[in-house]
Design an enzyme around this catalytic site. Structure first.
Site, PDB file in Angstrom:
ATOM      1  N   HIS A   1       0.875  -1.174  -0.159  1.00 51.72           N
ATOM      2  CA  HIS A   1      -0.029   0.128   0.091  1.00 51.72           C
ATOM      3  C   HIS A   1       0.824   1.308  -0.121  1.00 51.72           C
ATOM      4  O   HIS A   1       1.845   1.193   0.314  1.00 51.72           O
ATOM      5  CB  HIS A   1      -0.709  -0.057   1.143  1.00 51.72           C
ATOM      6  CG  HIS A   1      -0.032   0.189   2.573  1.00 51.72           C
ATOM      7  ND1 HIS A   1       0.741  -0.861   3.181  1.00 51.72           N
ATOM      8  CD2 HIS A   1      -0.053   1.355   3.374  1.00 51.72           C
ATOM      9  CE1 HIS A   1       1.278  -0.366   4.166  1.00 51.72           C
ATOM     10  NE2 HIS A   1       0.960   0.802   4.408  1.00 51.72           N
TER      11      HIS A   1
ATOM     12  N   ASP B   1       0.687   4.703   2.107  1.00 54.94           N
ATOM     13  CA  ASP B   1      -0.109   5.147   3.152  1.00 54.94           C
ATOM     14  C   ASP B   1      -1.185   6.187   3.047  1.00 54.94           C
ATOM     15  O   ASP B   1      -1.078   7.270   2.326  1.00 54.94           O
ATOM     16  CB  ASP B   1       0.861   5.752   4.403  1.00 54.94           C
ATOM     17  CG  ASP B   1       1.664   4.532   5.016  1.00 54.94           C
ATOM     18  OD1 ASP B   1       1.173   3.579   5.209  1.00 54.94           O
ATOM     19  OD2 ASP B   1       2.786   4.961   5.515  1.00 54.94           O
TER      20      ASP B   1
ATOM     21  N   HIS C   1       4.552  -0.014  -0.105  1.00 54.89           N
ATOM     22  CA  HIS C   1       5.341  -0.589   0.937  1.00 54.89           C
ATOM     23  C   HIS C   1       4.634  -1.885   1.456  1.00 54.89           C
ATOM     24  O   HIS C   1       3.520  -1.888   1.376  1.00 54.89           O
ATOM     25  CB  HIS C   1       6.253   0.416   1.725  1.00 54.89           C
ATOM     26  CG  HIS C   1       5.146   0.911   2.853  1.00 54.89           C
ATOM     27  ND1 HIS C   1       4.534   1.873   2.382  1.00 54.89           N
ATOM     28  CD2 HIS C   1       4.700   0.771   3.860  1.00 54.89           C
ATOM     29  CE1 HIS C   1       3.733   2.492   3.248  1.00 54.89           C
ATOM     30  NE2 HIS C   1       3.801   1.679   4.308  1.00 54.89           N
TER      31      HIS C   1
ATOM     32  N   ARG D   1       5.596   5.613  14.002  1.00 55.54           N
ATOM     33  CA  ARG D   1       5.146   6.354  12.619  1.00 55.54           C
ATOM     34  C   ARG D   1       4.725   7.427  12.608  1.00 55.54           C
ATOM     35  O   ARG D   1       3.961   7.797  13.503  1.00 55.54           O
ATOM     36  CB  ARG D   1       4.388   5.191  11.881  1.00 55.54           C
ATOM     37  CG  ARG D   1       4.476   5.573  10.461  1.00 55.54           C
ATOM     38  CD  ARG D   1       3.522   4.664   9.723  1.00 55.54           C
ATOM     39  NE  ARG D   1       2.297   5.141   9.749  1.00 55.54           N
ATOM     40  CZ  ARG D   1       1.123   4.783   8.898  1.00 55.54           C
ATOM     41  NH1 ARG D   1       1.301   3.385   8.450  1.00 55.54           N
ATOM     42  NH2 ARG D   1      -0.062   5.228   8.532  1.00 55.54           N
TER      43      ARG D   1
HETATM   44  C1  SIN Z   1       3.390   0.514   7.821  1.00 51.81           C
HETATM   45  O1  SIN Z   1       2.934  -0.069   6.610  1.00 51.81           O
HETATM   46  O2  SIN Z   1       3.582   1.726   8.143  1.00 51.81           O
HETATM   47  C2  SIN Z   1       4.509  -0.503   8.519  1.00 51.81           C
HETATM   48  C3  SIN Z   1       5.463  -1.183   7.843  1.00 51.81           C
HETATM   49  C4  SIN Z   1       6.215  -2.062   8.702  1.00 51.81           C
HETATM   50  O3  SIN Z   1       6.015  -2.483   9.818  1.00 51.81           O
HETATM   51  O4  SIN Z   1       7.182  -2.624   8.239  1.00 51.81           O
END
Ligand code: SIN
Length: 299
Positions: A120, A122, A275, A290
């Site tokens: 996805h 974000d 990602h 995050r």
């Molecule tokens: C995310 O998608 O923000 C998390 C990615 C992760 O935990 O590696």
């Protein structure tokens, strides 16, 4: 004659920090080594980092011993921060920080453990999706826990000209709810969303190919997690095209795999990459913080 008090018109300019930006071999990402993001950053240093972010799409800042407040302050230099709809995983006293973790305390998860379970970008389900996100390692597992990033400019550039022409006018719907019940079945701690939360995550429609607002480069902008359908297309054709694009967007040659090291802070461009969290064995604790910066209306 009495001496006049001197008037300070502006603060003296901040000194530059000494740091290197090193492309990661065989990848589009780059490491930033030697900078301290907890210390004041001069405009010149900020400009270097900003340009490197545009050039490399994923920056890995090594050895960052910074507080959540310092992470927030650095993130805010790029724009307004977005507050995640899952309020229960906000860091206490720092609502801009979302805890990403598989740790449970007294049987209760302390963070969003399955964030990143599907590819996805974000917050693509918002009218203004995220410009970029920063993830700062707090506790890392002894194995697993990698994060994969796929370069969506390269994925777009590799398409045939005829497919590029088909995609040019298309728009697609992005919905936070697309996989919510599927994730909830696996992770029952995911709460049923309240009417107020549902109102926060109404689906958005965005171009299938977006133009990066700062570099002008085109990128695929669909993802298996949030993109539900091509606008105005019949369901079957829509699903077939999306399946083809999801496959294209995550081909191995477009991927950088990040293996986390203690102190890493990774800052990626959600307008340029998708990602995925590659997965962590349940018994190995993993915790990251995050922050997410609001972007523009995709065009
Ligand atoms: C995310 O998608 O923000 C998390 C990615 C992760 O935990 O590696």
């Amino acid at each position: 004659m009495s001496a006049r008090p001197s008037i300070v018109l502006s603060d003296p300019p901040l000194a530059s920090q000494e740091f290197d930006i090193r492309p990661v071999a065989g990848s589009f990402a780059a490491e930033v080594v030697g900078v301290d993001l907890g210390a004041p950053l001069s405009d010149q240093d900020f400009a270097r980092i900003h340009q490197a972010h545009l050039d490399h799409h994923v920056l890995v800042f090594r050895d960052q011993r910074i507080t959540p407040a310092q992470q927030v302050a650095f993130s805010q230099r790029f724009g307004t921060l977005q507050i995640h709809v899952q309020r229960k995983f906000q860091l206490a006293g720092q609502p801009e920080v979302l805890i990403v973790s598989n740790i449970k305390e007294k049987g209760e998860p302390i963070g969003l453990g399955d964030a990143g379970a599907y590819w996805h970008s974000d917050l693509s389900y918002k009218d203004r999706p995220s410009l970029g996100s920063l993830l700062h390692a707090q506790i890392l597992p002894e194995e697993g826990g990698d994060t994969l990033f796929a370069n969506q400019h390269a994925a777009y550039d590799a398409l045939s000209d005829s497919l590029k022409r088909v995609l040019a006018p298309l728009r697609a719907e992005h919905s936070y709810l697309a996989k919510y019940e599927e994730l909830r079945a696996r992770s029952p701690w995911r709460p049923a969303l309240t009417p107020a939360q549902l109102a926060e995550v109404r689906p958005a429609v965005h171009p299938v190919v977006r133009t990066h607002p700062e570099t002008g480069r085109k990128a695929l902008f669909v993802s298996e997690h949030f993109t539900t359908r091509i606008d105005s297309w019949p369901a079957q054709e829509s699903q077939a095209l999306l399946a083809q694009l999801f496959d294209q967007s995550t081909q191995p040659q477009f991927i950088y795999r990040h293996q986390w090291q203690s102190g890493d802070l990774v800052f990626w461009d959600n307008r340029s990459v998708v990602h995925l969290a590659a997965g962590t064995p349940d018994h190995l604790p993993r915790k990251l913080y995050r922050t997410t910066i609001e972007g523009d209306l995709p065009r």
